[in-house]
Design a protein around this motif. Structure first.
Motif, PDB file in Angstrom:
ATOM      1  N   GLY A   1       0.789  -1.221   0.000  1.00 29.92           N
ATOM      2  CA  GLY A   1       0.000   0.000   0.000  1.00 29.92           C
ATOM      3  C   GLY A   1       0.819   1.267   0.000  1.00 29.92           C
ATOM      4  O   GLY A   1       0.255   2.351  -0.020  1.00 29.92           O
ATOM      5  N   ALA A   2       2.152   1.177   0.044  1.00 31.29           N
ATOM      6  CA  ALA A   2       2.960   2.387   0.010  1.00 31.29           C
ATOM      7  C   ALA A   2       4.137   2.168  -0.916  1.00 31.29           C
ATOM      8  O   ALA A   2       4.575   1.038  -1.111  1.00 31.29           O
ATOM      9  N   ARG A   3       4.645   3.250  -1.465  1.00 30.02           N
ATOM     10  CA  ARG A   3       5.771   3.134  -2.398  1.00 30.02           C
ATOM     11  C   ARG A   3       7.021   2.600  -1.709  1.00 30.02           C
ATOM     12  O   ARG A   3       7.564   1.570  -2.100  1.00 30.02           O
ATOM     13  N   ILE A   4       7.508   3.325  -0.712  1.00 32.37           N
ATOM     14  CA  ILE A   4       8.732   2.853  -0.077  1.00 32.37           C
ATOM     15  C   ILE A   4       8.626   2.734   1.439  1.00 32.37           C
ATOM     16  O   ILE A   4       9.213   1.860   2.018  1.00 32.37           O
ATOM     17  N   THR A   5       7.886   3.620   2.085  1.00 31.68           N
ATOM     18  CA  THR A   5       7.781   3.490   3.537  1.00 31.68           C
ATOM     19  C   THR A   5       6.595   2.603   3.852  1.00 31.68           C
ATOM     20  O   THR A   5       5.489   3.079   4.088  1.00 31.68           O
ATOM     21  N   ASN A   6       6.842   1.293   3.885  1.00 31.96           N
ATOM     22  CA  ASN A   6       5.746   0.333   3.880  1.00 31.96           C
ATOM     23  C   ASN A   6       5.138   0.075   5.254  1.00 31.96           C
ATOM     24  O   ASN A   6       3.945  -0.107   5.367  1.00 31.96           O
ATOM     25  N   SER A   7       5.963   0.011   6.290  1.00 30.32           N
ATOM     26  CA  SER A   7       5.509  -0.417   7.631  1.00 30.32           C
ATOM     27  C   SER A   7       4.700  -1.705   7.533  1.00 30.32           C
ATOM     28  O   SER A   7       3.646  -1.843   8.128  1.00 30.32           O
ATOM     29  N   TYR A   8       5.203  -2.633   6.746  1.00 32.25           N
ATOM     30  CA  TYR A   8       4.432  -3.834   6.400  1.00 32.25           C
ATOM     31  C   TYR A   8       4.517  -4.876   7.502  1.00 32.25           C
ATOM     32  O   TYR A   8       3.586  -5.623   7.735  1.00 32.25           O
ATOM     33  N   ILE A   9       5.666  -4.920   8.177  1.00 31.80           N
ATOM     34  CA  ILE A   9       5.914  -6.002   9.124  1.00 31.80           C
ATOM     35  C   ILE A   9       5.615  -5.513  10.535  1.00 31.80           C
ATOM     36  O   ILE A   9       6.108  -4.474  10.962  1.00 31.80           O
ATOM     37  N   VAL A  10       4.798  -6.270  11.244  1.00 30.14           N
ATOM     38  CA  VAL A  10       4.429  -5.901  12.607  1.00 30.14           C
ATOM     39  C   VAL A  10       4.748  -7.083  13.514  1.00 30.14           C
ATOM     40  O   VAL A  10       4.909  -8.205  13.028  1.00 30.14           O
ATOM     41  N   PRO A  11       4.850  -6.870  14.834  1.00 29.79           N
ATOM     42  CA  PRO A  11       5.120  -7.999  15.715  1.00 29.79           C
ATOM     43  C   PRO A  11       4.058  -9.076  15.544  1.00 29.79           C
ATOM     44  O   PRO A  11       2.864  -8.800  15.631  1.00 29.79           O
ATOM     45  N   GLY A  12       4.478 -10.300  15.266  1.00 26.62           N
ATOM     46  CA  GLY A  12       3.546 -11.409  15.123  1.00 26.62           C
ATOM     47  C   GLY A  12       3.168 -11.733  13.702  1.00 26.62           C
ATOM     48  O   GLY A  12       2.465 -12.709  13.467  1.00 26.62           O
ATOM     49  N   GLY A  13       3.588 -10.945  12.729  1.00 27.76           N
ATOM     50  CA  GLY A  13       3.218 -11.285  11.360  1.00 27.76           C
ATOM     51  C   GLY A  13       3.396 -10.116  10.427  1.00 27.76           C
ATOM     52  O   GLY A  13       4.303  -9.311  10.583  1.00 27.76           O
ATOM     53  N   VAL A  14       2.483 -10.043   9.437  1.00 25.81           N
ATOM     54  CA  VAL A  14       2.497  -8.920   8.501  1.00 25.81           C
ATOM     55  C   VAL A  14       1.109  -8.302   8.495  1.00 25.81           C
ATOM     56  O   VAL A  14       0.164  -8.868   9.028  1.00 25.81           O
ATOM     57  N   ARG A  15       0.991  -7.131   7.862  1.00 28.45           N
ATOM     58  CA  ARG A  15      -0.271  -6.394   7.969  1.00 28.45           C
ATOM     59  C   ARG A  15      -1.280  -6.752   6.898  1.00 28.45           C
ATOM     60  O   ARG A  15      -2.473  -6.569   7.091  1.00 28.45           O
ATOM     61  N   TRP A  16      -0.802  -7.198   5.720  1.00 27.89           N
ATOM     62  CA  TRP A  16      -1.730  -7.439   4.627  1.00 27.89           C
ATOM     63  C   TRP A  16      -1.525  -8.826   4.025  1.00 27.89           C
ATOM     64  O   TRP A  16      -0.392  -9.310   3.952  1.00 27.89           O
ATOM     65  N   GLU A  17      -2.618  -9.393   3.550  1.00 27.96           N
ATOM     66  CA  GLU A  17      -2.539 -10.622   2.762  1.00 27.96           C
ATOM     67  C   GLU A  17      -2.078 -10.238   1.356  1.00 27.96           C
ATOM     68  O   GLU A  17      -2.212  -9.092   0.927  1.00 27.96           O
ATOM     69  N   MET A  18      -1.487 -11.229   0.660  1.00 29.27           N
ATOM     70  CA  MET A  18      -1.087 -10.988  -0.728  1.00 29.27           C
ATOM     71  C   MET A  18      -2.330 -10.733  -1.581  1.00 29.27           C
ATOM     72  O   MET A  18      -3.269 -11.516  -1.538  1.00 29.27           O
ATOM     73  N   PRO A  19      -2.396  -9.629  -2.337  1.00 29.35           N
ATOM     74  CA  PRO A  19      -3.625  -9.332  -3.086  1.00 29.35           C
ATOM     75  C   PRO A  19      -3.815 -10.269  -4.274  1.00 29.35           C
ATOM     76  O   PRO A  19      -2.881 -10.936  -4.715  1.00 29.35           O
TER      77      PRO A  19
ATOM     78  N   GLN B   1      -8.719  -9.441   5.016  1.00 27.66           N
ATOM     79  CA  GLN B   1      -7.373  -9.986   5.260  1.00 27.66           C
ATOM     80  C   GLN B   1      -6.390  -8.867   5.590  1.00 27.66           C
ATOM     81  O   GLN B   1      -5.321  -8.742   5.005  1.00 27.66           O
ATOM     82  N   ARG B   2      -6.775  -8.014   6.491  1.00 25.89           N
ATOM     83  CA  ARG B   2      -5.989  -6.830   6.831  1.00 25.89           C
ATOM     84  C   ARG B   2      -5.970  -6.736   8.346  1.00 25.89           C
ATOM     85  O   ARG B   2      -7.005  -6.854   8.993  1.00 25.89           O
ATOM     86  N   VAL B   3      -4.802  -6.564   8.945  1.00 28.68           N
ATOM     87  CA  VAL B   3      -4.686  -6.530  10.392  1.00 28.68           C
ATOM     88  C   VAL B   3      -4.795  -5.096  10.878  1.00 28.68           C
ATOM     89  O   VAL B   3      -4.021  -4.233  10.462  1.00 28.68           O
ATOM     90  N   MET B   4      -5.772  -4.849  11.733  1.00 30.51           N
ATOM     91  CA  MET B   4      -5.867  -3.542  12.389  1.00 30.51           C
ATOM     92  C   MET B   4      -5.541  -3.750  13.854  1.00 30.51           C
ATOM     93  O   MET B   4      -6.015  -4.700  14.470  1.00 30.51           O
TER      94      MET B   4
END
Lengths: 165, 177, 405
Positions: free
Chosen positions: C162-180, C320-323
Motif C-alpha cells: 500500500g505504500a511506495r517505499i515506507t511500507n511499515s508492512y511487518i508488525v510484531p507477530g506477522g504482517v499487515r496485509w494478505e497478498m492481493p 485480510q488486513r490486520v488492524m
C-alpha cells in the motif's frame, strides 16, 4: 557453550541466552578487558559489529558486540563483551556538564570498532583510553560535552537558539 | 494584419522607439517572455539534505521525469536559482544550506519538501533538527513523508505559477512608481 | 585512573593543515553531488590521495534518542525513515528484536511474506545503488535505466503493502496485509521483464570498455583487509568472504529457501558492481520459489489475533488486513535484552534492544551497514588517483542518512 577457553572464563562471567541469541561475557575487572578481548580475537572473532552503552543511572554498561567472518562455527553467534562502570561516585568535570568515564579502547584488537567508539564517546562521554582519534563524529560542536544519550540529558526545543555564520 | 499596419516604422528614431515601447507595454510581451523563460529554467542546487532525496531521485527517473518541467539539478550553487530542501535539516546541515543560499544569484526560490521540512515531521522533538522556515524564506511546501514524485511535480508547477504571478506584479508596481 | 582527564580540545575541530610541503587538502562536499551529505577531506600529493577523512553527521537526526521516547509500535516508522531504500529490512530487524522479547512466533505464511517483501526490496535497493554508481562514473543512461527498472518493483511493493517505499508492512507477530489477488501474475511478468533487461545492462554498461577501464583494479581490497575493517554486505562478498546473514543466522523463511550467495575474488570496484547484478539474479530466484511454495494459513500469530476486538476480527476475516487496537500503544514488554541481525541490500543491520518493563525502549542501538562501511571508504581510497575517488565512493553504495541515523 561456545566459550570454554580458560583464559576468558577465569576473569569473566559467561552467560548464554540461546533464545535471544546473545552470549554475554561480563568482565568484572576493567584491567583484564584487553586480555579477554585478545583471547577472543585469537579464537577467531575477527570483527566488531557495534560499541554501545546503556546508562543505568548509577552504573554505565559499555558493550562490544563481536562476531566472526572467518570461522564457520562462530558465524551465527554474536558475543556481547561487557563491562560495568560505577558512575555514582564520579566528581563533576569543570570543563563539561557531566564527567567522562574512562574505559580502555579495543581499537588495537578490532579495527572495526574505531568509528563506533568515536560515536559512543560523543554520545555518552566515554573516554576510550588508547583510541587514536576521538574527535566528534555525528553532532555539531554545539552539543559536544553534553553527552546527549545519557539519561540525565534534557533539552528544551522551544528555547533553542542556533548561530548561523 | 491590422495590428501590424498600426506599426508604421518610419519617422524620427525617437518616435519609433516610443511607439514600439508603448506597443510592448500594452501587450506586456516582455514580462511574459521573461517570466516564461525563468519558470522553465528552475535549476535547483544539488544539495541533498535528508532521506526525501531518494524520492527526488525517483522523480528525476524516466517515469516521472522532472526535466520536462525544466527542473535539472546543478552542482554549484552559483549556477542555480532554487533550493530544494529534502526533508529534515540538522543544525550541521542548516549552516551549509544557508551558506549555499547566500551564494546563489537572485532571483531565487525555496521549495520545502516533506513533512520534516514543514514542521519537523516524525523528528519534531529531536534536539538536532531545525525547520526550514527558521532560516530560509520558503515559497512552496510539498507535504508527505516522503512525498510521492507526483506531489513533487505538483509543487514545481505551483512554483512556476507563483513565478509567473510574482514577476508580473513586480513589473506593474515598478511602472506605477 | 584520572577521571577528570580532558581528552579532546573542541577548538581543534576543522584544523586541516597539510602535513608536508608537497601536500594540499581538498574539501569535497557536502553541497556536492559527488559526496551526497558527506564532507570528504582528501590529502593529496600531486594526483595521488595520501589520506582520506570523512566528516559525516550532516543527516544525524538523533533517531536512537527519539526511538527511546516513542512507544514500541510507533518506533517502526522512525526505523524505516533512516534507511529509505532498505525500509523492509530495517522494519524486519526491529520487529525481530522485539519479537524475541515478546516471545511471539509468526506463522509460516507470514514468514514467507516477510521474505518476499525483503527480496523485492533488495532488488530496488541494488538498482538504486547501480543507478547512482552510473551517475558517479558520468553515465546518466544507466541512472535512467536503473531507476526506470526500479519502478515496476516499487509498484509490486505498492500492490503488496500500500505504500511506495515506507511500507511499515511487518508488525510484531506477522504482517499487515494478505497478498492481493493477481499479485503472482504481476510479479512473474515483472521478473521476466527484469531478466530480459540483464542483456541490455551487459551490453551497454557491464561489458563497456570505458567502465572496465575506470573500475578494474581500482580500489582493491583483499580478503584479510576486508575482515579487519569489518566491511558488510555485497562489499564484503566482493572481497571473497563467504558470509551472508541469511545463511549464518537464518530469519524469516530463509531456512527453507534454496539460494546461493554470490562471491567474487578480486575485491575491486568492478567486482562490487558485478556482485550487485548477481544478487539481483538470486533475489529473482528466491521470489519465484516463494511464490511457488508459499504455504496457506494465517498471516498473524494466534497470540496477537486473540487480542483483537470483534470489529477488527471481522475486518480481518473480510479484507485480510490486520488492524491493531489502541492498547497496543501501551505495550509493556518484560525487562530483557535482545539483538537482531538482518541482511539488507547494503549489508548487515544490527539492532540491540534493551527493555525495562516500561512502554518505551530503554536503550535501542542501531548499527547500519553504511556506518560500518565508512571505515572501508576512508581506508580504500588511499593510494589511488583523485579521479578514482568518485568511482570508489559510488561502488560502495553509501547512503548517508543511513550512516548518520
Amino acid at each position: 557453550m561456545i566459550i570454554n577457553n580458560e583464559d576468558i572464563t577465569k576473569t569473566a562471567q559467561v552467560k548464554e541466552d540461546e533464545k535471544r541469541g546473545i552470549v554475554d561475557i561480563f568482565v568484572t575487572d576493567i584491567n583484564a578487558l584487553k586480555d579477554v578481548a585478545l583471547s577472543l580475537s585469537k579464537m577467531g572473532f575477527d570483527h566488531c559489529l557495534s560499541v554501545t552503552c546503556v546508562d543505568y543511572r548509577s552504573r554505565m554498561s559499555v558493550m562490544w558486540h563481536i562476531s566472526s567472518y572467518s570461522k564457520d562455527e562462530y558465524k551465527g553467534h554474536v558475543l556481547q563483551l561487557r563491562i560495568d562502570v560505577d558512575t555514582s561516585k564520579l566528581t563533576p568535570d569543570p570543563n563539561y556538564r557531566a564527567p567522562m568515564i574512562n574505559v580502555p579502547s579495543l581499537v588495537e584488537v578490532w579495527k572495526s570498532a574505531e568509528f563506533n567508539e568515536r560515536e559512543a564517546h560523543e554520545m555518552f562521554g566515554i573516554n576510550f583510553q588508547g583510541h587514536p582519534d576521538l574527535r566528534p563524529i555525528l553532532l555539531s560542536e554545539d552539543f559536544y560535552g553534553k553527552w546527549p544519550m545519557r539519561k540525565d540529558f534534557t533539552f528544551d526545543k522551544s528555547g533553542a537558539k542556533y548561530e548561523f555564520e | 494584419m491590422d495590428d501590424q499596419q498600426g506599426l508604421a516604422w518610419f519617422g524620427s528614431f525617437e518616435e519609433i522607439a516610443k511607439k514600439s515601447l508603448d506597443y510592448l507595454k500594452k501587450k506586456d510581451l516582455l514580462t511574459k517572455t521573461v517570466s516564461w523563460g525563468v519558470k522553465y529554467s528552475l535549476w535547483p542546487a544539488h544539495l541533498m539534505t535528508s532521506c526525501c532525496g531518494a524520492e527526488l531521485a525517483a522523480a528525476s527517473s524516466p517515469r516521472f521525469d522532472l526535466e520536462r518541467l525544466g527542473f535539472l539539478p546543478f552542482g554549484s550553487p552559483r549556477q542555480t536559482n532554487v533550493i530544494l530542501v529534502e526533508g529534515t535539516t540538522t543544525i550541521k546541515m542548516a549552516r551549509i544550506v544557508k551558506r549555499s543560499w547566500e551564494q546563489m544569484p537572485s532571483p531565487k526560490w525555496v521549495i520545502a519538501m516533506g513533512a520534516c521540512a514543514m514542521d519537523g515531521g516524525i523528528f519534531f522533538d529531536s534536539y538536532n533538527t531545525i525547520v526550514v522556515r527558521d532560516y530560509l524564506p520558503v515559497d512552496v511546501y510539498v507535504p508527505g513523508c516522503p512525498p510521492r514524485p507526483e506531489a513533487l511535480a505538483q509543487g514545481i508547477l505551483m512554483l512556476q505559477e507563483k513565478i509567473k504571478r510574482e514577476r508580473q506584479e513586480l513589473i506593474k508596481t515598478s511602472e506605477n512608481k | 585512573m584520572n577521571l577528570n582527564e580532558k581528552v579532546y580540545d573542541i577548538s581543534e575541530v576543522g584544523s586541516i593543515e597539510p602535513e608536508g610541503d608537497r601536500e594540499i587538502v581538498l574539501q569535497i562536499g557536502p553541497a556536492h553531488p559527488g559526496s551526497g551529505h558527506m564532507r570528504i577531506k582528501a590529502w593529496m600529493d600531486g594526483d595521488i590521495i595520501t589520506k582520506v577523512d570523512a566528516d559525516i553527521g550532516f543527516v544525524h537526526r538523533t533517531s536512537e534518542w527519539l526511538s527511546e521516547r516513542r512507544q514500541f509500535i510507533k518506533a517502526i516508522p522512525i526505523v524505516e525513515r533512516i534507511m529509505l531504500p532498505d525500509t523492509v529490512h530495517a522494519n524486519l530487524a526491529y520487529v525481530l528484536a522485539l519479537e524475541k522479547i515478546l516471545d511471539v512466533e509468526p506463522p509460516p505464511r507470514a514468514q514467507y511474506l516477510r521474505s518476499l517483501a525483503a527480496e523485492i526490496n533488495r532488488i530496488t535497493s541494488h538498482l538504486y545503488g547501480i543507478g547512482l554508481f552510473g551517475i558517479f562514473l558520468g553515465s546518466s543512461t544507466v541512472y535512467m535505466w536503473a531507476f526506470g527498472d526500479r519502478e515496476p518493483f516499487i509498484d509490486l511493493m505498492e500492490m503488496l503493502t500500500g505504500a511506495r517505499i515506507t511500507n511499515s508492512y511487518i508488525v510484531p507477530g506477522g504482517v499487515r496485509w494478505e497478498m492481493p489477488k493477481g499479485f503472482k501474475e504481476k510479479a512473474e511478468s515483472t521478473l521476466q521483464y527484469m531478466e530480459n533487461r540483464f542483456n541490455d545492462y551487459n551490453d551497454m554498461w557491464v561489458k563497456n570498455p570505458v567502465v572496465e577501464a575506470r573500475t578494474v583494479n581500482v580500489g582493491v581490497v583483499d580478503r584479510n583487509r576486508a575482515i579487519k575493517l569489518g566491511v558488510v554486505g555485497p562489499n564484503l562478498r566482493a572481497s571473497g568472504v563467504d558470509y551472508d546473514t541469511r545463511k549464518a543466522s537464518p530469519y524469516a523463511a530463509y531456512k527453507d529457501i534454496d539460494f546461493e550467495v554470490p562471491r567474487m575474488d578480486h575485491g575491486d570496484t568492478y567486482d562490487r558492481l558485478l556482485i550487485r547484478i548477481e544478487e539481483i539474479k538470486q533475489s529473482i530466484r528466491i521470489i519465484r520459489q516463494i511464490l511457488k511454495d508459499i504455504p496457506e494459513g494465517k498471516i498473524i500469530a494466534d497470540s496477537i489475533y486473540s487480542q483483537l476486538n470483534p470489529v477488527m476480527k471481522k475486518v480481518f476475516e473480510q479484507q485480510q488486513r490486520v488492524m491493531f487496537p489502541a492498547f497496543f500503544n501501551q505495550m509493556r514488554p518484560a525487562s530483557a535484552e535482545s539483538i537482531a541481525r538482518v541482511e539488507a541490500g547494503r549489508g548487515e543491520i544490527f539492532f540491540y534492544l534493551r527493555t525495562s518493563g516500561d512502554k518505551y525502549p530503554y536503550r535501542f542501538r542501531w548499527v547500519t551497514p553504511s556506518f560500518r562501511n565508512l571505515a572501508y571508504f576512508t581506508d580504500v581510497a588511499v593510494g589511488y588517483k583523485l579521479a578514482d575517488l568518485p568511482a570508489i565512493y559510488g561502488s560502495i553504495d553509501y547512503f548517508p542518512p543511513e550512516a548518520d541515523r
